[in-house]
Design a protein around this motif. Structure first.
Motif, short mmCIF file in Angstrom:
data_model
loop_
_atom_site.label_atom_id
_atom_site.label_comp_id
_atom_site.label_asym_id
_atom_site.label_seq_id
_atom_site.Cartn_x
_atom_site.Cartn_y
_atom_site.Cartn_z
N ALA A 28 0.82 -1.21 0.00
CA ALA A 28 0.00 0.00 0.00
C ALA A 28 0.86 1.26 0.00
CB ALA A 28 -0.92 0.00 1.21
N ILE A 29 1.91 1.25 0.78
CA ILE A 29 2.76 2.43 0.89
C ILE A 29 3.59 2.65 -0.36
CG2 ILE A 29 4.77 3.34 2.13
CD1 ILE A 29 3.48 1.94 4.62
N THR A 30 4.18 1.61 -0.89
CA THR A 30 5.07 1.77 -2.04
C THR A 30 4.33 1.98 -3.36
OG1 THR A 30 5.26 -0.63 -2.33
CG2 THR A 30 6.94 0.46 -0.99
N GLU A 31 3.08 1.49 -3.41
CA GLU A 31 2.32 1.61 -4.66
C GLU A 31 1.14 2.56 -4.56
OE1 GLU A 31 1.40 -2.20 -6.38
OE2 GLU A 31 3.28 -3.05 -5.63
N GLY A 32 0.93 3.15 -3.37
CA GLY A 32 -0.16 4.10 -3.19
C GLY A 32 -1.54 3.47 -3.32
N ILE A 33 -1.71 2.29 -2.76
CA ILE A 33 -2.95 1.54 -2.89
C ILE A 33 -3.81 1.73 -1.64
CG2 ILE A 33 -3.94 -0.77 -3.13
CD1 ILE A 33 -1.40 -1.57 -4.60
N SER A 34 -5.11 1.92 -1.83
CA SER A 34 -6.03 2.07 -0.71
C SER A 34 -6.43 0.70 -0.14
CB SER A 34 -7.30 2.79 -1.17
OG SER A 34 -8.03 1.94 -2.05
N TYR A 35 -7.06 0.74 1.03
CA TYR A 35 -7.54 -0.50 1.65
C TYR A 35 -8.52 -1.21 0.72
CZ TYR A 35 -10.18 -3.72 4.50
OH TYR A 35 -10.80 -4.85 4.97
N ASP A 36 -9.44 -0.47 0.15
CA ASP A 36 -10.46 -1.09 -0.72
C ASP A 36 -9.82 -1.82 -1.90
OD1 ASP A 36 -12.59 -0.21 0.86
OD2 ASP A 36 -12.65 1.72 -0.19
N HIS A 37 -8.80 -1.22 -2.46
CA HIS A 37 -8.09 -1.86 -3.57
C HIS A 37 -7.34 -3.11 -3.08
CE1 HIS A 37 -5.73 -1.00 -7.52
NE2 HIS A 37 -6.18 -2.22 -7.47
N LEU A 38 -6.71 -3.01 -1.91
CA LEU A 38 -6.04 -4.18 -1.34
C LEU A 38 -7.03 -5.31 -1.08
CD1 LEU A 38 -3.55 -2.77 1.31
CD2 LEU A 38 -2.98 -4.09 -0.71
N LYS A 39 -8.18 -4.97 -0.55
CA LYS A 39 -9.20 -5.98 -0.25
C LYS A 39 -9.65 -6.69 -1.52
CE LYS A 39 -11.96 -7.81 2.86
NZ LYS A 39 -11.45 -8.66 3.91
N ALA A 40 -9.86 -5.93 -2.58
CA ALA A 40 -10.31 -6.51 -3.84
C ALA A 40 -9.20 -7.32 -4.52
CB ALA A 40 -10.79 -5.40 -4.78
N ARG A 41 -7.96 -6.81 -4.50
CA ARG A 41 -6.86 -7.47 -5.21
C ARG A 41 -6.24 -8.63 -4.45
NH1 ARG A 41 -2.44 -3.34 -7.23
NH2 ARG A 41 -1.19 -5.11 -6.64
N THR A 42 -6.07 -8.45 -3.14
CA THR A 42 -5.30 -9.44 -2.38
C THR A 42 -6.08 -10.13 -1.28
OG1 THR A 42 -4.50 -7.81 -0.79
CG2 THR A 42 -3.18 -8.12 -2.78
N GLY A 43 -7.26 -9.62 -0.96
CA GLY A 43 -8.04 -10.24 0.11
C GLY A 43 -7.40 -10.06 1.48
N ILE A 44 -6.92 -8.87 1.78
CA ILE A 44 -6.26 -8.58 3.05
C ILE A 44 -7.11 -9.10 4.22
CG2 ILE A 44 -7.21 -6.24 3.13
CD1 ILE A 44 -4.64 -5.33 4.49
N PRO A 45 -6.49 -9.82 5.15
CA PRO A 45 -7.26 -10.51 6.21
C PRO A 45 -7.55 -9.66 7.45
CG PRO A 45 -4.97 -11.13 6.36
CD PRO A 45 -5.09 -10.22 5.17
N CYS A 46 -8.01 -8.44 7.25
CA CYS A 46 -8.41 -7.62 8.40
C CYS A 46 -9.43 -6.59 7.93
CB CYS A 46 -7.20 -6.94 9.05
SG CYS A 46 -6.42 -5.67 8.04
N CYS A 47 -10.08 -5.96 8.89
CA CYS A 47 -11.07 -4.95 8.54
C CYS A 47 -10.38 -3.60 8.29
CB CYS A 47 -12.12 -4.82 9.63
SG CYS A 47 -11.49 -4.10 11.16
N LYS A 48 -11.14 -2.69 7.74
CA LYS A 48 -10.61 -1.38 7.39
C LYS A 48 -10.07 -0.62 8.60
CE LYS A 48 -12.29 1.32 3.94
NZ LYS A 48 -13.28 2.11 3.21
#
Length: 67
Positions: A28-48
């Motif tokens: 997220a930090i190096t690519e400027g990605i938001s939580y919503d984008h992480l959730k959709a792309r990688t399925g991050i295992p935590c809530c916002k």
């Protein structure tokens, strides 16, 4: 050498922030990605709320490390 040291510091602080979520924080930090984008792309295992608490903690720890 300067940039390699800085990259290592960022990676280390991300792991200090949260060992399990460090890869998501780094992405997220190096690519400027938001939580919503992480959730959709990688399925991050935590809530916002948890993610953004850790995100802020990362920058706080990084600031302390740079001093």
């Amino acid at each position: 050498m300067y940039y390699a040291d800085r990259m290592k510091m960022v990676e280390q602080v991300a792991k200090e922030t949260d060992e399990e979520l460090s890869c998501y924080i780094l992405e997220a930090i190096t690519e400027g990605i938001s939580y919503d984008h992480l959730k959709a792309r990688t399925g991050i295992p935590c809530c916002k709320d948890v993610y953004y608490d850790l995100y802020r903690r990362f920058f706080w720890l990084l600031s302390k490390e740079r001093q």
